[in-house]
Design an enzyme around this catalytic site. Structure first.
Site, PDB file in Angstrom:
ATOM      1  N   LYS A 137       1.355  -0.310  15.084  1.00 34.33           N
ATOM      2  CA  LYS A 137       2.782  -0.335  15.409  1.00 34.33           C
ATOM      3  C   LYS A 137       3.272  -1.511  16.262  1.00 34.33           C
ATOM      4  CE  LYS A 137       4.257   3.163  13.279  1.00 34.33           C
ATOM      5  NZ  LYS A 137       4.426   2.625  11.950  1.00 34.33           N
ATOM      6  N   HIS A 164       0.838  -1.205   0.000  1.00 28.14           N
ATOM      7  CA  HIS A 164       0.000   0.000   0.000  1.00 28.14           C
ATOM      8  C   HIS A 164       0.869   1.249   0.000  1.00 28.14           C
ATOM      9  CE1 HIS A 164      -4.096  -1.658   1.540  1.00 28.14           C
ATOM     10  NE2 HIS A 164      -3.509  -2.504   0.720  1.00 28.14           N
ATOM     11  N   TYR A 194       4.101   6.529  10.138  1.00 28.49           N
ATOM     12  CA  TYR A 194       3.271   5.387   9.740  1.00 28.49           C
ATOM     13  C   TYR A 194       4.087   4.341   8.970  1.00 28.49           C
ATOM     14  CZ  TYR A 194      -1.051   2.906   8.777  1.00 28.49           C
ATOM     15  OH  TYR A 194      -2.042   1.946   8.730  1.00 28.49           O
ATOM     16  N   TYR A 253      -9.298   5.129   7.833  1.00 24.02           N
ATOM     17  CA  TYR A 253      -9.430   5.490   9.241  1.00 24.02           C
ATOM     18  C   TYR A 253     -10.540   6.541   9.307  1.00 24.02           C
ATOM     19  CZ  TYR A 253      -4.936   3.222  10.352  1.00 24.02           C
ATOM     20  OH  TYR A 253      -3.927   2.313  10.536  1.00 24.02           O
TER      21      TYR A 253
HETATM   22  P1  FAD Z   1       2.608 -11.795  21.451  1.00 24.10           P
HETATM   23  O1  FAD Z   1       2.193 -11.826  20.040  1.00 24.10           O
HETATM   24  O2  FAD Z   1       1.594 -11.508  22.501  1.00 24.10           O
HETATM   25  O3  FAD Z   1       3.283 -13.211  21.755  1.00 24.10           O
HETATM   26  C1  FAD Z   1       3.556 -13.670  23.070  1.00 24.10           C
HETATM   27  C2  FAD Z   1       3.564 -15.187  23.076  1.00 24.10           C
HETATM   28  O4  FAD Z   1       3.940 -15.644  24.369  1.00 24.10           O
HETATM   29  C3  FAD Z   1       2.204 -15.769  22.789  1.00 24.10           C
HETATM   30  O5  FAD Z   1       2.311 -16.768  21.798  1.00 24.10           O
HETATM   31  C4  FAD Z   1       1.766 -16.330  24.135  1.00 24.10           C
HETATM   32  O6  FAD Z   1       0.920 -17.469  23.991  1.00 24.10           O
HETATM   33  C5  FAD Z   1       3.091 -16.698  24.752  1.00 24.10           C
HETATM   34  N1  FAD Z   1       3.075 -16.747  26.210  1.00 24.10           N
HETATM   35  C6  FAD Z   1       2.427 -15.948  27.089  1.00 24.10           C
HETATM   36  N2  FAD Z   1       2.671 -16.318  28.349  1.00 24.10           N
HETATM   37  C7  FAD Z   1       3.517 -17.375  28.292  1.00 24.10           C
HETATM   38  C8  FAD Z   1       4.126 -18.202  29.270  1.00 24.10           C
HETATM   39  N3  FAD Z   1       3.919 -17.991  30.579  1.00 24.10           N
HETATM   40  N4  FAD Z   1       4.937 -19.188  28.860  1.00 24.10           N
HETATM   41  C9  FAD Z   1       5.154 -19.405  27.535  1.00 24.10           C
HETATM   42  N5  FAD Z   1       4.599 -18.657  26.555  1.00 24.10           N
HETATM   43  C10 FAD Z   1       3.784 -17.671  26.934  1.00 24.10           C
HETATM   44  N6  FAD Z   1       0.530  -4.348  15.651  1.00 24.10           N
HETATM   45  C11 FAD Z   1       0.973  -3.858  14.473  1.00 24.10           C
HETATM   46  O7  FAD Z   1       2.180  -3.694  14.300  1.00 24.10           O
HETATM   47  N7  FAD Z   1       0.125  -3.551  13.437  1.00 24.10           N
HETATM   48  C12 FAD Z   1      -1.201  -3.726  13.565  1.00 24.10           C
HETATM   49  O8  FAD Z   1      -1.916  -3.501  12.599  1.00 24.10           O
HETATM   50  C13 FAD Z   1      -1.714  -4.219  14.829  1.00 24.10           C
HETATM   51  N8  FAD Z   1      -3.021  -4.435  15.000  1.00 24.10           N
HETATM   52  C14 FAD Z   1      -3.455  -5.056  16.149  1.00 24.10           C
HETATM   53  C15 FAD Z   1      -4.804  -5.330  16.254  1.00 24.10           C
HETATM   54  C16 FAD Z   1      -5.267  -5.972  17.392  1.00 24.10           C
HETATM   55  C17 FAD Z   1      -6.755  -6.249  17.496  1.00 24.10           C
HETATM   56  C18 FAD Z   1      -4.368  -6.356  18.432  1.00 24.10           C
HETATM   57  C19 FAD Z   1      -4.857  -7.092  19.664  1.00 24.10           C
HETATM   58  C20 FAD Z   1      -3.031  -6.090  18.315  1.00 24.10           C
HETATM   59  C21 FAD Z   1      -2.556  -5.432  17.190  1.00 24.10           C
HETATM   60  N9  FAD Z   1      -1.214  -5.129  17.030  1.00 24.10           N
HETATM   61  C22 FAD Z   1      -0.793  -4.557  15.866  1.00 24.10           C
HETATM   62  C23 FAD Z   1      -0.269  -5.465  18.073  1.00 24.10           C
HETATM   63  C24 FAD Z   1       0.486  -6.773  17.823  1.00 24.10           C
HETATM   64  O9  FAD Z   1      -0.424  -7.809  17.599  1.00 24.10           O
HETATM   65  C25 FAD Z   1       1.391  -7.090  19.023  1.00 24.10           C
HETATM   66  O10 FAD Z   1       2.153  -5.957  19.323  1.00 24.10           O
HETATM   67  C26 FAD Z   1       2.316  -8.289  18.733  1.00 24.10           C
HETATM   68  O11 FAD Z   1       1.582  -9.485  18.787  1.00 24.10           O
HETATM   69  C27 FAD Z   1       3.467  -8.366  19.740  1.00 24.10           C
HETATM   70  O12 FAD Z   1       4.226  -9.528  19.533  1.00 24.10           O
HETATM   71  P2  FAD Z   1       4.944 -10.257  20.726  1.00 24.10           P
HETATM   72  O13 FAD Z   1       5.655 -11.412  20.128  1.00 24.10           O
HETATM   73  O14 FAD Z   1       5.703  -9.283  21.531  1.00 24.10           O
HETATM   74  O15 FAD Z   1       3.786 -10.751  21.706  1.00 24.10           O
HETATM   75  C1  PHB Z   2      -5.297  -4.551  10.816  1.00 24.75           C
HETATM   76  O1  PHB Z   2      -5.349  -4.774   9.594  1.00 24.75           O
HETATM   77  O2  PHB Z   2      -5.544  -5.452  11.639  1.00 24.75           O
HETATM   78  C2  PHB Z   2      -4.964  -3.202  11.316  1.00 24.75           C
HETATM   79  C3  PHB Z   2      -4.635  -2.205  10.413  1.00 24.75           C
HETATM   80  C4  PHB Z   2      -4.308  -0.938  10.879  1.00 24.75           C
HETATM   81  C5  PHB Z   2      -4.322  -0.679  12.238  1.00 24.75           C
HETATM   82  C6  PHB Z   2      -4.648  -1.677  13.142  1.00 24.75           C
HETATM   83  C7  PHB Z   2      -4.972  -2.946  12.683  1.00 24.75           C
HETATM   84  O3  PHB Z   2      -4.037   0.569  12.679  1.00 24.75           O
END
Ligand code: FAD
Ligand code: PHB
Length: 392
Positions: free
Chosen positions: A297, A72, A384, A201
């Site tokens: 992010k 995009h 962004y 948005y």
């Molecule tokens: P997580 O993905 O949370 O991974 C942590 C892992 O640790 C999980 O698999 C969990 O099961 C495991 N775990 C937890 N506790 C334990 C334990 N005690 N022992 C062993 N394993 C454990 N970010 C973006 O960049 N762009 C977006 O568009 C965006 N949109 C989002 C939309 C939604 C609805 C949500 C909820 C989040 C969004 N995010 C977005 C944020 C993004 O999903 C998170 O920042 C990302 O998942 C972080 O990755 P992580 O590996 O740090 O943590």
């Molecule tokens: C998504 O596609 O899940 C998404 C896109 C943009 C955002 C958050 C989530 O700001």
């Protein structure tokens, strides 16, 4: 059992870390509380900064992403019944974002690790970290009911916001900076072609709404709701009706609907734990910080922490250097706070809150400014698509 880096959590942070360490000849073991299927189907983020996508390509896990991801070059801000496009590429010297689901990134990373003989233990229980102040920290866990122990040089806490690593740091070490936003996001995945080629948005008197996508056939849509609302209060018809209202334009734009494949409500939080390290335990990604999703992010910030940590570990193992490890937290937090600022700004500008009419007017003025001033639009665009990385 022994390894160099014990990684708790197989989300994007833990898996990318394990993969990049492998490429540098550093061993790791990943411990994950959930099943492989759960990790590979958990619907979350969808937007990759160009820098995140480039890192995946450069490290050899970008094949399917390059084929299936959607490049995009702009996003749309919709308010006052009209669209205002932010031309991300034109404002940032040609940079782009890639729409590719987080669970697809996770699938690609799991496959790459397992193909390379990497160890990921899914479904582990009772994970506990200890001896953090020593040069030989350990992780205890249960696997198939059996108690196990993993000794390592370093522990990477990649276990997300609700994990056990951050709470294992002794009281008094961390300073927590936190802000709970007075709204949540209801998100759906729908079997419906996205009604727009670019993300929309939308700021509306009834609240914020976002149109995103996962493929030419699948839409991802969000709407602002109350944090205390239960998903049961939102039958599909009500969701579509509310989305249609918030996306309405003066030109009679229409939303395409279809079967809802998945839905859920997520609270919105801004959170930073500082420092992101204690002894030989390092926190990465959501374990250390949470941003509200309006800036897209979270996943990108997790990948940025991984970059910094990999360079620090490489300098340690290759040259015995400890300076980059000592500077890990400060290096990460510089980016974290800038991303917090951007995510908070996007969130407050686009959502409706109970602050009152004065603030609604300010947010509209902010939208008007950002869509009419090239300088303001550039500030949005460069954040962004992803701020540049400082050299290590
Ligand atoms: P997580 O993905 O949370 O991974 C942590 C892992 O640790 C999980 O698999 C969990 O099961 C495991 N775990 C937890 N506790 C334990 C334990 N005690 N022992 C062993 N394993 C454990 N970010 C973006 O960049 N762009 C977006 O568009 C965006 N949109 C989002 C939309 C939604 C609805 C949500 C909820 C989040 C969004 N995010 C977005 C944020 C993004 O999903 C998170 O920042 C990302 O998942 C972080 O990755 P992580 O590996 O740090 O943590
Ligand atoms: C998504 O596609 O899940 C998404 C896109 C943009 C955002 C958050 C989530 O700001």
């Amino acid at each position: 059992m022994r390894t160099q880096v014990g990684i708790v959590g197989a989300g994007p942070a833990g898996l990318l870390l394990s993969h990049l360490l492998h490429l540098r000849g550093i061993d790791s073991v990943v411990l994950e509380a959930r099943s492989r299927h759960y990790c590979e189907t958990r619907i979350r983020a969808g937007v990759l900064e160009q820098g995140t996508a480039d890192l995946l390509v450069a490290s050899g896990v970008g094949g399917r992403m390059t084929r299936e991801g959607l490049v995009h070059r702009g996003i749309v801000l919709r308010f006052g019944g009209r669209d205002h496009r932010i031309d991300l590429s034109e404002l940032t010297g040609g940079r782009t974002i890639l729409v590719y689901g987080q669970h697809e990134v996770v699938k690609d990373l799991i496959a790459a690790r397992l193909d390379a003989g990497g160890e990921i233990f899914f479904d582990v229980e009772d994970v506990a970290v200890g001896d953090l102040d020593t040069a030989a920290p350990r992780i205890r866990f249960r696997r198939g009911g059996e108690a196990r122990e993993l000794r390592c040089d370093f522990i990477a806490g990649c276990d997300g916001f609700h994990g056990i690593c951050r709470p294992s740091i002794p009281p008094g070490v961390l300073t927590i900076y936190e802000h709970a936003h007075p709204f949540a996001w209801l998100g759906i995945l729908a079997q419906a072609p996205p009604a727009s080629a670019e993300l929309i948005y939308a700021s509306h008197a009834r609240g914020f709404a976002l149109l995103s996508m996962r493929s030419p056939e699948v839409s991802r849509l969000y709407l602002q709701c109350e944090p205390a609302e239960a998903i049961g209060e939102w039958p599909d018809d009500r969701i579509w009706q509310e989305l249609r209202r918030r996306f309405e334009t003066d030109e009679g734009w229409t939303l395409r609907d279809g079967p809802v494949l998945q839905k859920g409500i997520t609270a919105m939080r801004s959170f930073v734990a500082s420092p992101m390290q204690h002894g030989r335990l390092f926190l990465l990604g959501d374990a250390a910080h949470i941003v509200p999703p309006t800036g897209a992010k979270g996943l990108n910030l997790a990948a940025a922490d991984v970059r910094v940590f990999v360079e620090a570990l490489d300098a340690f193992y290759a040259a015995g250097r400890t300076d980059l490890l000592a500077g890990y937290s400060a290096a990460c937090l510089r980016r974290v706070w800038k991303v917090q600022r951007f995510s908070w700004w996007m969130t407050s500008m686009l959502h409706r809150s109970a602050e009152g009419e004065f603030f609604d007017r300010l947010h509209l003025a902010e939208l008007d400014y950002v869509t009419s001033s090239r300088a303001a639009a550039t500030a949005l665009a460069e954040n962004y698509v992803g701020l540049p990385f400082a050299p290590a």
